[in-house]
Design a protein around this motif. Structure first.
Motif, short mmCIF file in Angstrom:
data_model
loop_
_atom_site.label_atom_id
_atom_site.label_comp_id
_atom_site.label_asym_id
_atom_site.label_seq_id
_atom_site.Cartn_x
_atom_site.Cartn_y
_atom_site.Cartn_z
N LEU A 188 -4.19 -14.03 -0.23
CA LEU A 188 -5.26 -13.93 -1.22
C LEU A 188 -5.14 -12.65 -2.05
O LEU A 188 -5.58 -12.61 -3.20
N ALA A 189 -4.55 -11.61 -1.47
CA ALA A 189 -4.40 -10.34 -2.19
C ALA A 189 -3.22 -10.36 -3.14
O ALA A 189 -3.16 -9.57 -4.10
N ALA A 190 -2.23 -11.24 -2.91
CA ALA A 190 -1.00 -11.22 -3.69
C ALA A 190 -1.17 -11.56 -5.16
O ALA A 190 -0.59 -10.87 -6.02
N PRO A 191 -1.93 -12.62 -5.55
CA PRO A 191 -1.96 -13.00 -6.97
C PRO A 191 -2.36 -11.88 -7.92
O PRO A 191 -1.68 -11.69 -8.95
N PRO A 192 -3.44 -11.13 -7.67
CA PRO A 192 -3.75 -10.06 -8.64
C PRO A 192 -2.66 -8.99 -8.70
O PRO A 192 -2.38 -8.46 -9.79
N LEU A 193 -2.03 -8.68 -7.57
CA LEU A 193 -0.98 -7.66 -7.57
C LEU A 193 0.23 -8.11 -8.38
O LEU A 193 0.94 -7.28 -8.95
N ARG A 194 0.47 -9.43 -8.43
CA ARG A 194 1.61 -9.93 -9.20
C ARG A 194 1.40 -9.76 -10.70
O ARG A 194 2.31 -9.98 -11.49
N ALA A 195 0.20 -9.34 -11.09
CA ALA A 195 -0.06 -9.06 -12.51
C ALA A 195 0.12 -7.59 -12.84
O ALA A 195 -0.12 -7.17 -13.97
N GLY A 196 0.55 -6.77 -11.85
CA GLY A 196 0.76 -5.35 -12.09
C GLY A 196 -0.37 -4.50 -11.54
O GLY A 196 -1.37 -5.02 -11.03
N LEU A 197 -0.23 -3.20 -11.65
CA LEU A 197 -1.22 -2.26 -11.11
C LEU A 197 -2.11 -1.75 -12.22
O LEU A 197 -1.74 -0.86 -12.99
N THR A 198 -3.30 -2.33 -12.32
CA THR A 198 -4.30 -1.92 -13.30
C THR A 198 -5.64 -1.80 -12.60
O THR A 198 -5.77 -2.16 -11.42
N GLU A 199 -6.65 -1.31 -13.31
CA GLU A 199 -7.98 -1.21 -12.71
C GLU A 199 -8.49 -2.58 -12.28
O GLU A 199 -9.07 -2.73 -11.20
N ASP A 200 -8.27 -3.59 -13.11
CA ASP A 200 -8.77 -4.93 -12.80
C ASP A 200 -8.06 -5.52 -11.60
O ASP A 200 -8.70 -6.04 -10.67
N THR A 201 -6.72 -5.46 -11.57
CA THR A 201 -5.99 -6.05 -10.44
C THR A 201 -6.22 -5.25 -9.16
O THR A 201 -6.29 -5.82 -8.08
N ALA A 202 -6.32 -3.93 -9.28
CA ALA A 202 -6.58 -3.12 -8.09
C ALA A 202 -7.95 -3.44 -7.52
O ALA A 202 -8.12 -3.52 -6.29
N ARG A 203 -8.93 -3.62 -8.38
CA ARG A 203 -10.28 -3.95 -7.90
C ARG A 203 -10.29 -5.29 -7.15
O ARG A 203 -10.92 -5.43 -6.10
#
Length: 401
Positions: free
Chosen positions: A55-70
């Motif tokens: 469940l944590a992988a998809p946002p991380l695959r978009a890069g390291l930003t405030e939104d994906t980190a949150r």
């Protein structure tokens, strides 16, 4: 898929399994100390860990930003079972999950800056003086990308723990793999866009000029045909220069090819003979954008512009089970196979075939694998036949409207 991507995926899988086992033992130990009876605690905790990681992988695959980190921080905190967790870049805290952000966030970046100098994970005392704050120890682990350390994962606990240090380090390594895969995805996208731009640049100004000149020749003698050709020209250029989507459908690509051939036919008249044989069931198949059109342009060039004879072009698409098989054949001047090999290898960029053949061959191999490169049969004076195999279903390959 490139070798680099495969290696990265293998590394991600290995890290995920290793992290699952480490965290499984960690969580199982905590559950055991709490007196919970789970039957097989290590196995259950491991499966829970793998599910949470997925469940944590998809946002991380978009890069390291405030939104994906949150979006990822809450999952990663649950993964480690810590009192709090934050993700940072090299300059600031991007996301914080759990208590203590009001007085620990500034100190967190001080610890991260110290870690950047060493590049290694560290377990440090937080020096928090608040008696009600549970954040007494922090594990600072580096997050890496193609260009080195890009940030940090900071996991907070109530006490010092060697197991937490190991678990946080493994999770940070797994996060780093996701970030590296996101960079590969962006690199692949930029490469595909560059290749499509190159193909668009290959649409010769001479072709545009000649098409408009041919249309103009019908304005007085056959106004209706001139109108139809103008519409074909407008649709052809709109499709060729569209700005969204790496992939299209075979139906859309064939429609663009028909428009191109209509414009070529207006110029060359009866010298151009085209036969289309298309199985309806393969029309929805997705394929790389501008993948077939350059091959047809190549056939027209070698069949008409490089010859004074009648040009016969056959375009066929048939269903072959899990694949669609397309062939584009002409009776033009052909080519020396040795010269063709040099063109496909990029050794003759100024050749008459331009960049179309090597561009399409390279993109097919990138998207589907080396076994899906172009198969070309030719000889001097023997015409040319190009065979393209396209898998009907491939992860990540779908038309974007």
């Amino acid at each position: 898929m490139t070798a680099v991507t495969v290696a990265a995926l293998c590394a991600a899988s290995t890290l995920l399994l290793g992290t699952g086992y480490v965290l499984g033992r960690w969580r199982a130990g905590r559950a055991g100390r709490a007196g919970l009876e789970l039957g097989t605690p290590v196995e259950r905790a491991t499966f829970h860990t793998l599910h949470t990681a997925s469940l944590a992988a998809p946002p991380l695959r978009a890069g390291l930003t405030e939104d994906t980190a949150r979006k990822a921080a809450r999952r990663l905190r649950s993964l480690l079972g810590t009192e709090a967790l934050c993700l940072t870049d090299r300059e600031s805290v991007l996301a914080w999950d759990g208590p203590g952000a009001d007085h620990h966030e500034r100190r967190a970046m001080q610890r991260v800056l110290q870690m950047l100098d060493s590049g290694r994970s560290a377990s440090v005392r937080t020096e928090c003086q608040r008696p009600d704050c549970p954040l007494k120890w922090a594990v600072v682990a580096p997050l890496t990308g193609e260009d080195g350390i890009v940030g940090a994962l900071v996991a907070y606990g109530s006490r010092e723990s060697a197991v937490l240090v190991r678990a946080a380090t493994e999770v940070a390594r797994w996060v780093s793999v996701q970030l590296e895969l996101s960079e590969l995805d962006r690199s692949r996208t930029r490469l595909m866009e560059a290749e499509i731009k190159a193909l668009r640049a290959q649409i010769s100004p001479h072709f545009i000029f000649n098409s408009l000149a041919a249309i103009a020749s019908f304005v007085r003698t056959d106004p209706e045909r001139a109108r139809d050709l103008l519409l074909e020209f407008a649709d052809f250029t709109r499709y060729s220069f569209r700005r969204h989507g790496e992939f299209t459908t075979l139906a859309e690509e064939l429609r663009s090819i028909e428009q191109y051939l209509a414009l070529a036919g207006a110029r060359f008249g009866e010298r151009l003979k085209v036969t289309l044989q298309v199985a309806p069931e393969v029309l929805p198949v997705a394929l790389p954008f501008l993948c077939l059109q350059p091959l047809v342009e190549n056939a027209v060039k070698h069949g008409l512009e490089d010859s004074t004879q009648e040009c016969r072009i056959t375009i066929a698409a048939r269903d072959a089970g899990s694949e669609a098989v397309l062939t584009i054949e002409d009776n033009g001047v052909g080519m020396d196979p040795a010269v063709l090999r040099r063109i496909l290898a990029g050794e003759r960029p100024g050749s008459a075939s331009g960049i179309g053949l090597p561009n399409v061959d390279e993109r097919m191999r990138q998207v589907y694998g080396d076994e899906y490169g172009l198969v070309i049969e030719t000889g001097v004076g023997a015409g040319m036949k190009i065979t393209v195999r396209i898998p009907k279903y491939r992860a990540g390959v779908h038309s974007q409207r």
